[in-house]
Design an enzyme around this catalytic site. Structure first.
Site, PDB file in Angstrom:
ATOM      1  N   LYS A  22      -3.388  21.506   4.088  1.00 45.26           N
ATOM      2  CA  LYS A  22      -3.617  20.276   3.707  1.00 45.26           C
ATOM      3  C   LYS A  22      -3.907  18.967   5.080  1.00 45.26           C
ATOM      4  O   LYS A  22      -5.172  18.898   5.920  1.00 45.26           O
ATOM      5  CB  LYS A  22      -2.935  19.417   3.258  1.00 45.26           C
ATOM      6  CG  LYS A  22      -3.497  18.021   2.526  1.00 45.26           C
ATOM      7  CD  LYS A  22      -2.994  17.060   1.285  1.00 45.26           C
ATOM      8  CE  LYS A  22      -1.776  16.674   1.964  1.00 45.26           C
ATOM      9  NZ  LYS A  22      -2.144  15.326   3.179  1.00 45.26           N
ATOM     10  N   ASN A  23      -2.700  19.409   5.683  1.00 43.91           N
ATOM     11  CA  ASN A  23      -2.691  18.121   6.911  1.00 43.91           C
ATOM     12  C   ASN A  23      -3.270  19.087   8.223  1.00 43.91           C
ATOM     13  O   ASN A  23      -3.544  18.396   9.410  1.00 43.91           O
ATOM     14  CB  ASN A  23      -1.897  17.949   7.572  1.00 43.91           C
ATOM     15  CG  ASN A  23      -0.954  16.900   6.447  1.00 43.91           C
ATOM     16  OD1 ASN A  23      -2.177  15.997   5.396  1.00 43.91           O
ATOM     17  ND2 ASN A  23       0.052  16.607   6.715  1.00 43.91           N
ATOM     18  N   CYS A 116      -1.171   2.070   2.276  1.00 43.83           N
ATOM     19  CA  CYS A 116      -0.643   2.648   0.880  1.00 43.83           C
ATOM     20  C   CYS A 116       0.614   2.835   0.462  1.00 43.83           C
ATOM     21  O   CYS A 116       1.673   1.755   1.522  1.00 43.83           O
ATOM     22  CB  CYS A 116      -1.222   4.181   1.312  1.00 43.83           C
ATOM     23  SG  CYS A 116       0.042   5.053   2.151  1.00 43.83           S
ATOM     24  N   ARG A 121      -0.525   1.453   7.721  1.00 44.63           N
ATOM     25  CA  ARG A 121      -1.215   2.778   7.797  1.00 44.63           C
ATOM     26  C   ARG A 121      -2.341   2.554   8.620  1.00 44.63           C
ATOM     27  O   ARG A 121      -3.682   2.278   8.978  1.00 44.63           O
ATOM     28  CB  ARG A 121      -2.021   3.871   7.069  1.00 44.63           C
ATOM     29  CG  ARG A 121      -1.005   4.336   6.137  1.00 44.63           C
ATOM     30  CD  ARG A 121       0.250   5.372   6.581  1.00 44.63           C
ATOM     31  NE  ARG A 121      -0.105   5.913   6.936  1.00 44.63           N
ATOM     32  CZ  ARG A 121      -0.833   6.516   5.781  1.00 44.63           C
ATOM     33  NH1 ARG A 121      -0.530   7.401   4.796  1.00 44.63           N
ATOM     34  NH2 ARG A 121      -1.519   8.509   6.538  1.00 44.63           N
ATOM     35  N   PRO A 122      -2.176   1.449   9.885  1.00 37.89           N
ATOM     36  CA  PRO A 122      -2.807   0.548  10.507  1.00 37.89           C
ATOM     37  C   PRO A 122      -4.027   1.868  11.876  1.00 37.89           C
ATOM     38  O   PRO A 122      -3.304   3.360  11.734  1.00 37.89           O
ATOM     39  CB  PRO A 122      -2.798   0.156  12.185  1.00 37.89           C
ATOM     40  CG  PRO A 122      -1.496   0.358  11.382  1.00 37.89           C
ATOM     41  CD  PRO A 122      -0.750   0.754  10.778  1.00 37.89           C
ATOM     42  N   ILE A 123      -5.561   1.829  12.296  1.00 40.00           N
ATOM     43  CA  ILE A 123      -5.788   2.169  13.215  1.00 40.00           C
ATOM     44  C   ILE A 123      -6.208   2.212  14.470  1.00 40.00           C
ATOM     45  O   ILE A 123      -6.625   2.709  15.198  1.00 40.00           O
ATOM     46  CB  ILE A 123      -7.169   3.025  12.140  1.00 40.00           C
ATOM     47  CG1 ILE A 123      -8.221   1.491  11.885  1.00 40.00           C
ATOM     48  CG2 ILE A 123      -6.480   3.755  10.874  1.00 40.00           C
ATOM     49  CD1 ILE A 123      -9.729   2.474  11.614  1.00 40.00           C
ATOM     50  N   ASP A 124      -5.202   1.280  14.606  1.00 40.01           N
ATOM     51  CA  ASP A 124      -5.270   0.135  16.022  1.00 40.01           C
ATOM     52  C   ASP A 124      -5.546   1.818  17.303  1.00 40.01           C
ATOM     53  O   ASP A 124      -6.411   1.629  17.862  1.00 40.01           O
ATOM     54  CB  ASP A 124      -4.472  -0.710  16.227  1.00 40.01           C
ATOM     55  CG  ASP A 124      -2.933  -0.699  16.012  1.00 40.01           C
ATOM     56  OD1 ASP A 124      -3.007   0.660  15.512  1.00 40.01           O
ATOM     57  OD2 ASP A 124      -2.206  -0.708  17.584  1.00 40.01           O
ATOM     58  N   LEU A 125      -4.342   2.797  17.269  1.00 43.21           N
ATOM     59  CA  LEU A 125      -4.593   3.847  18.215  1.00 43.21           C
ATOM     60  C   LEU A 125      -5.874   4.480  18.136  1.00 43.21           C
ATOM     61  O   LEU A 125      -6.578   5.118  19.321  1.00 43.21           O
ATOM     62  CB  LEU A 125      -3.181   4.191  18.215  1.00 43.21           C
ATOM     63  CG  LEU A 125      -2.256   4.180  17.693  1.00 43.21           C
ATOM     64  CD1 LEU A 125      -0.827   4.942  17.832  1.00 43.21           C
ATOM     65  CD2 LEU A 125      -1.612   3.167  19.495  1.00 43.21           C
ATOM     66  N   ASP A 306       7.132  13.925   6.597  1.00 41.22           N
ATOM     67  CA  ASP A 306       6.927  14.446   5.198  1.00 41.22           C
ATOM     68  C   ASP A 306       7.900  15.255   3.757  1.00 41.22           C
ATOM     69  O   ASP A 306       7.335  16.145   3.125  1.00 41.22           O
ATOM     70  CB  ASP A 306       5.664  15.478   5.476  1.00 41.22           C
ATOM     71  CG  ASP A 306       4.945  14.764   6.045  1.00 41.22           C
ATOM     72  OD1 ASP A 306       3.749  15.121   6.268  1.00 41.22           O
ATOM     73  OD2 ASP A 306       4.918  13.438   5.973  1.00 41.22           O
ATOM     74  N   ARG A 398      -2.629  15.536  -5.519  1.00 45.00           N
ATOM     75  CA  ARG A 398      -3.794  15.890  -4.379  1.00 45.00           C
ATOM     76  C   ARG A 398      -3.273  16.394  -3.326  1.00 45.00           C
ATOM     77  O   ARG A 398      -3.769  16.901  -1.921  1.00 45.00           O
ATOM     78  CB  ARG A 398      -3.092  14.367  -3.799  1.00 45.00           C
ATOM     79  CG  ARG A 398      -3.756  12.823  -4.298  1.00 45.00           C
ATOM     80  CD  ARG A 398      -3.612  11.955  -3.957  1.00 45.00           C
ATOM     81  NE  ARG A 398      -4.104  12.592  -2.624  1.00 45.00           N
ATOM     82  CZ  ARG A 398      -4.108  10.719  -2.092  1.00 45.00           C
ATOM     83  NH1 ARG A 398      -3.532  10.060  -2.335  1.00 45.00           N
ATOM     84  NH2 ARG A 398      -4.633  11.172  -0.375  1.00 45.00           N
TER      85      ARG A 398
END
Ligand code: EPZ
Length: 417
Positions: A22-23, A116, A121-125, A306, A398
């Site tokens: 999936k990933n 979540c 789960r930031p996206i700053d990077l 995971d 999922r």
């Protein structure tokens, strides 16, 4: 809201094929936006998250055809630069289209992805990396807007080896002018698979799988035909299901090397593991000798976050005192409360759990808090004689195709209700 009902205590036997990862499939499908030529992606798992990515691509105006595990994507025309808010909120991995859209259209917009169950789960990077490539990031009412007339190769140092940030920045750099150097890059196999796919489209990517990745931008990318690597997290989940239930099962279509450390840990605890090419044969006793184990999750090649929940489910069966430290996400021990409902004796805060293995467990009603925590409850249920009802089955589906059917083929008593 569906559930799985597991009646454990039965040993497993037989063989099961591991699906594509999936990933790896999700960023690779997003990367198809970089080329005006059609691409074929094979062994894509038939799971909800892939269906959402298909919906995201179609919402952007991209042609997507799907037949079984093969997906054909033609991104010659892209009509939109904004991920539909509902899809962004349903699947955070939609953030992977930002890099390709920025590179292809010079603009991308997403609603603030939000956190979540396992963390903020930031996206700053991701955003800092886009700025290093010459983009402007605007925080607006309707969300985050990223703009760039042109992207120019740069040197980027990631404060943390974020998988998603590494993948998004490799994709943005694929069409940038000149060379981009990403330092402290994630080394996960899924990053390497994405790099392999981009190389097939004509991008020069060096160092994928090491902490330093170099990408030489290419103005026009070609077609590609790529088969996704096997899912190492699914491999570990099935191996831990056997270790938990007992029995002898052969896992097919694996890359044993993608799970460094897991096999030796299982062997140390009394599980027989034989890695033979693309197969792993697992033979597990019905009971384990006392042992105490420490597990610290970390970026690859460390212990994968995971599989932390599924490994803890297995540890419930091993007499001893086990220390599990979750060092990647700030809130990924939600499964502990559910394990306690099964009779487990665990002391935990948000990042650290002390697990008293070997306690008597009993069937109960529990709930999947997130994808891997849900899978861990199935793993735990397989070792419990009574009936365990796991609510929110859709969360597990999922990321796992036909998990119950495949476990039944190995002799497990598990049904979808
Ligand atoms: C990917 O998520 C995976 N998802 C996750 O798998 C996996 O747990 C994770 O990598 C770590 O291996 C997909 O590939 C679709 P990260 P990602 O960026 O990219 C912090 C599953 O169960 N961070 O490596 O979101 C972040 O908060 C899923 O299949 C920032 O601070 O993970 C976290 O603490 C769950 N700023 C840490 O880094 C950023 O800009 C690792 O996150 C990005 C991340």
């Amino acid at each position: 809201m569906g559930e799985f009902v597991v009646r454990g205590g039965r040993r497993l036997a037989g063989a099961v094929r591991i699906n594509g990862a999936k990933n790896a499939a999700l960023p690779i499908m997003a990367a198809s936006l970089l080329s005006k030529r059609p691409v074929i992606v094979r062994d894509v798992p038939e799971i909800r998250d892939v269906s959402v990515m298909v919906e995201v691509l179609r919402a952007l105006g991209v042609k997507v055809e799907r037949e079984g595990s093969t997906v054909v994507i033609d991104a010659a025309l892209i009509k939109e630069c904004r991920v539909p808010d509902a899809l962004m909120q349903e699947m955070r991995a939609s953030v992977f289209v930002m890099g390709p859209l920025l590179a292809r259209l010079g603009r991308t917009e997403i609603v603030h992805p939000g956190g979540c169950a396992i963390g903020d789960r930031p996206i700053d990077l991701h955003l800092k990396g886009f700025e290093a490539l010459g983009a402007e990031v605007r925080d607006e009412l309707q969300g985050t807007v990223v703009l760039a007339n042109r992207l120019v190769g740069a040197e980027i140092h990631l404060a943390f080896p974020s998988v998603g940030a590494t993948e998004n920045l490799i994709m943005a750099a694929a069409l940038a002018e000149g060379e981009t150097r990403i330092r402290n890059a994630a080394m996960e196999p899924e990053v390497v698979d994405l790099a392999q796919f981009l190389s097939r489209m004509g991008v020069t990517v060096r160092g994928a799988g090491t902490p330093e990745i170099r990408v030489v931008g290419c103005p026009e990318l070609g077609a590609a035909d790529h088969t996704v690597i096997p899912d190492r997290i699914e491999t570990a989940t099935f191996a831990l299901a056997v270790a938990s239930a007992g029995g002898a099962v052969r896992l097919l279509n694996c890359v044993p090397d993608h799970l460094p450390g897991l096999w030796q840990q299982l062997r140390d605890l009394g599980v027989e593991v034989k890695c033979e090419g693309d197969q792993v044969a697992i033979t597990a006793a019905h009971a384990y000798a006392p042992h105490s184990v420490t597990v610290n999750t970390g970026p690859y090649p460390g212990f994968a976050t995971d599989i932390q929940a599924q490994f803890m489910a297995f540890l419930l069966k091993v007499p001893g005192i086990h220390l599990v430290s979750e060092r990647v996400f700030e809130n990924r021990l939600g499964h502990v409360t559910e394990f306690r409902r099964l009779g487990a004796h665990i002391i935990a805060d948000q990042r650290l759990a002390v697990v008293y293995g070997g306690q008597h467990l009993y069937g109960a009603s529990v709930s999947a808090k997130d994808l891997r925590a849900g899978a861990a409850l199935v793993v735990a249920g397989l070792q419990i004689e009574g009936s365990t009802r796991i609510a929110h089955r859709e969360i597990i589906e999922r990321g796992y195709h036909d998990l119950d059917g495949r476990l039944r083929s190995l002799g497990a008593d598990i049904i979808s209700a």
